[in-house]
Design a protein around this motif. Structure first.
Motif, PDB file in Angstrom:
ATOM      1  N   UNK A   1       0.328  -1.367   0.215  1.00  0.00           N
ATOM      2  CA  UNK A   1      -0.097   0.307   0.013  1.00  0.00           C
ATOM      3  C   UNK A   1       0.654   1.059  -0.261  1.00  0.00           C
ATOM      4  N   UNK A   2       2.265   1.381   0.745  1.00  0.00           N
ATOM      5  CA  UNK A   2       2.793   2.457   0.382  1.00  0.00           C
ATOM      6  C   UNK A   2       3.795   2.500  -0.734  1.00  0.00           C
ATOM      7  N   UNK A   3       4.169   1.665  -1.150  1.00  0.00           N
ATOM      8  CA  UNK A   3       5.037   1.417  -2.467  1.00  0.00           C
ATOM      9  C   UNK A   3       3.838   2.298  -2.870  1.00  0.00           C
ATOM     10  N   UNK A   4       2.313   2.295  -3.619  1.00  0.00           N
ATOM     11  CA  UNK A   4       1.610   2.273  -4.861  1.00  0.00           C
ATOM     12  C   UNK A   4       1.081   3.505  -4.646  1.00  0.00           C
ATOM     13  N   UNK A   5       0.827   4.210  -2.888  1.00  0.00           N
ATOM     14  CA  UNK A   5       0.209   5.218  -2.303  1.00  0.00           C
ATOM     15  C   UNK A   5       1.637   6.588  -3.121  1.00  0.00           C
ATOM     16  N   UNK A   6       3.362   5.918  -3.060  1.00  0.00           N
ATOM     17  CA  UNK A   6       4.067   6.545  -3.506  1.00  0.00           C
ATOM     18  C   UNK A   6       4.220   7.287  -4.700  1.00  0.00           C
TER      19      UNK A   6
ATOM     20  N   UNK B   1      -8.593   5.294  -3.246  1.00  0.00           N
ATOM     21  CA  UNK B   1      -8.997   4.226  -3.293  1.00  0.00           C
ATOM     22  C   UNK B   1      -9.254   2.399  -3.454  1.00  0.00           C
ATOM     23  N   UNK B   2      -7.775   2.488  -3.996  1.00  0.00           N
ATOM     24  CA  UNK B   2      -7.739   0.744  -4.414  1.00  0.00           C
ATOM     25  C   UNK B   2      -6.865  -0.117  -2.745  1.00  0.00           C
ATOM     26  N   UNK B   3      -7.684  -0.836  -2.714  1.00  0.00           N
ATOM     27  CA  UNK B   3      -7.041  -1.519  -2.288  1.00  0.00           C
ATOM     28  C   UNK B   3      -6.332  -2.492  -2.259  1.00  0.00           C
ATOM     29  N   UNK B   4      -5.675  -2.730  -0.702  1.00  0.00           N
ATOM     30  CA  UNK B   4      -4.494  -4.312  -1.161  1.00  0.00           C
ATOM     31  C   UNK B   4      -4.902  -5.294   0.101  1.00  0.00           C
TER      32      UNK B   4
ATOM     33  N   UNK C   1      -6.251  -3.400   3.388  1.00  0.00           N
ATOM     34  CA  UNK C   1      -6.289  -2.246   4.118  1.00  0.00           C
ATOM     35  C   UNK C   1      -6.494  -1.536   2.721  1.00  0.00           C
ATOM     36  N   UNK C   2      -6.987   0.094   2.508  1.00  0.00           N
ATOM     37  CA  UNK C   2      -6.620   1.058   1.226  1.00  0.00           C
ATOM     38  C   UNK C   2      -5.403   1.058   1.175  1.00  0.00           C
ATOM     39  N   UNK C   3      -5.368   1.729  -0.119  1.00  0.00           N
ATOM     40  CA  UNK C   3      -4.119   2.418  -0.232  1.00  0.00           C
ATOM     41  C   UNK C   3      -3.473   3.431  -0.154  1.00  0.00           C
ATOM     42  N   UNK C   4      -4.912   4.976   0.096  1.00  0.00           N
ATOM     43  CA  UNK C   4      -4.594   5.885   0.783  1.00  0.00           C
ATOM     44  C   UNK C   4      -4.323   5.468   2.313  1.00  0.00           C
ATOM     45  N   UNK C   5      -4.502   6.469   3.443  1.00  0.00           N
ATOM     46  CA  UNK C   5      -4.560   6.810   4.449  1.00  0.00           C
ATOM     47  C   UNK C   5      -5.463   6.391   6.120  1.00  0.00           C
ATOM     48  N   UNK C   6      -6.667   6.500   4.645  1.00  0.00           N
ATOM     49  CA  UNK C   6      -8.149   6.660   5.412  1.00  0.00           C
ATOM     50  C   UNK C   6      -8.353   5.777   6.687  1.00  0.00           C
ATOM     51  N   UNK C   7      -8.609   5.725   7.995  1.00  0.00           N
ATOM     52  CA  UNK C   7      -8.834   4.261   8.977  1.00  0.00           C
ATOM     53  C   UNK C   7      -9.859   3.972   8.786  1.00  0.00           C
ATOM     54  N   UNK C   8     -10.230   2.511   8.613  1.00  0.00           N
ATOM     55  CA  UNK C   8     -11.358   1.814   8.268  1.00  0.00           C
ATOM     56  C   UNK C   8     -12.339   2.620  10.008  1.00  0.00           C
ATOM     57  N   UNK C   9     -14.025   2.359   9.721  1.00  0.00           N
ATOM     58  CA  UNK C   9     -13.719   3.299  10.754  1.00  0.00           C
ATOM     59  C   UNK C   9     -15.641   2.284  11.374  1.00  0.00           C
ATOM     60  N   UNK C  10     -15.965   0.817  10.394  1.00  0.00           N
ATOM     61  CA  UNK C  10     -16.815   0.347  10.680  1.00  0.00           C
ATOM     62  C   UNK C  10     -16.668  -0.645  11.902  1.00  0.00           C
ATOM     63  N   UNK C  11     -17.409  -1.282  12.262  1.00  0.00           N
ATOM     64  CA  UNK C  11     -17.131  -2.303  13.393  1.00  0.00           C
ATOM     65  C   UNK C  11     -17.313  -3.620  13.808  1.00  0.00           C
TER      66      UNK C  11
END
Length: 232
Positions: A69-74, A80-83, A143-153
């Protein structure tokens, strides 16, 4: 544009298994995912080699998910892509649950399936055994490529949990390993891993049968239930 699911592996057997399972999902958003391996994205360069330095399946799965995810983000991939990363292996009771996280390199750092299977047989024979109870284990980390945290239960279930901003799912399959080898399908230790009431090996099952029985199939069925939340 639909998000891509990037598999943090160049093992095309794994990629094909995962893509086939997602294609049968009952959720349209999951079925519409473009499934691609990290190594099949030349526009972002060559994916990094992730050092699988943890001693647990979950730890290594998270290392791979976060690393890719970090490699793709950089490299400018869509946030919104998912790893999806997995770490899986064979735990043999007679070997004190080894090779475990070292399953892919049981016979050495550059070992192939044939060498690892030969090592499995040799270790059984060295103990005067022709079989042993065993378990395939798989941990999937998303995890998402972006840095947003998951906010679901998540449901209160030990096989599904959050760790280091990754959604993690565990799958297991009990069986036994034998010196006897049968079947031409599958990969890894499948020709020596007996299931189905000890009458067939993983290598004798069709792809659809294996997905219903395997550790990865068990994990993916749990994960598919949660993926719509990840994609929302």
């Amino acid at each position: 544009m639909s998000p891509r699911l990037v598999i943090a592996s160049n093992n095309q057997h794994k990629v094909a298994e995962i893509a086939a399972m997602l294609a049968r999902a009952r959720f349209p958003a999951v079925r519409q995912l473009e499934v691609v391996s990290a190594g099949a994205l030349p526009e972002y360069g060559t994916p990094p080699e992730i050092d699988e330095s943890d001693v647990t399946f979950v730890g290594n799965a998270i290392l791979k998910a976060n690393g890719i995810a970090g490699w793709l983000r950089d490299a400018g991939a869509r946030s919104q892509d998912v790893v999806l990363a997995d770490d899986s292996g064979l735990c043999v009771e007679a070997f004190d649950d080894k090779p475990g996280v070292y399953s892919a390199r049981f016979a050495g750092p550059n070992a192939d399936d044939e060498a690892n299977n030969a090592k499995l047989v040799a270790e059984l024979e060295a103990r005067g055994l022709d079989s042993s109870a065993a378990e395939y284990v798989c941990v999937l980390a998303v995890r998402c490529v972006g840095t947003r945290p998951f906010d679901f239960t998540l449901p209160d279930a030990g096989a599904i949990f959050m760790s280091d901003n990754c959604l993690c799912v565990e799958g297991r399959c009990r069986g036994n390993v034998r010196i006897e080898r049968r079947g031409d399908g599958g990969f890894g230790y499948d020709p020596h891993f007996w299931v189905d009431g000890d009458t067939r090996t993983f290598a004798e099952l069709s792809a659809s049968e294996k997905s219903q029985r395997s550790h990865r199939g068990a994990g993916m069925r749990r994960l598919v239930q949660e993926l719509p939340l990840v994609l929302a």
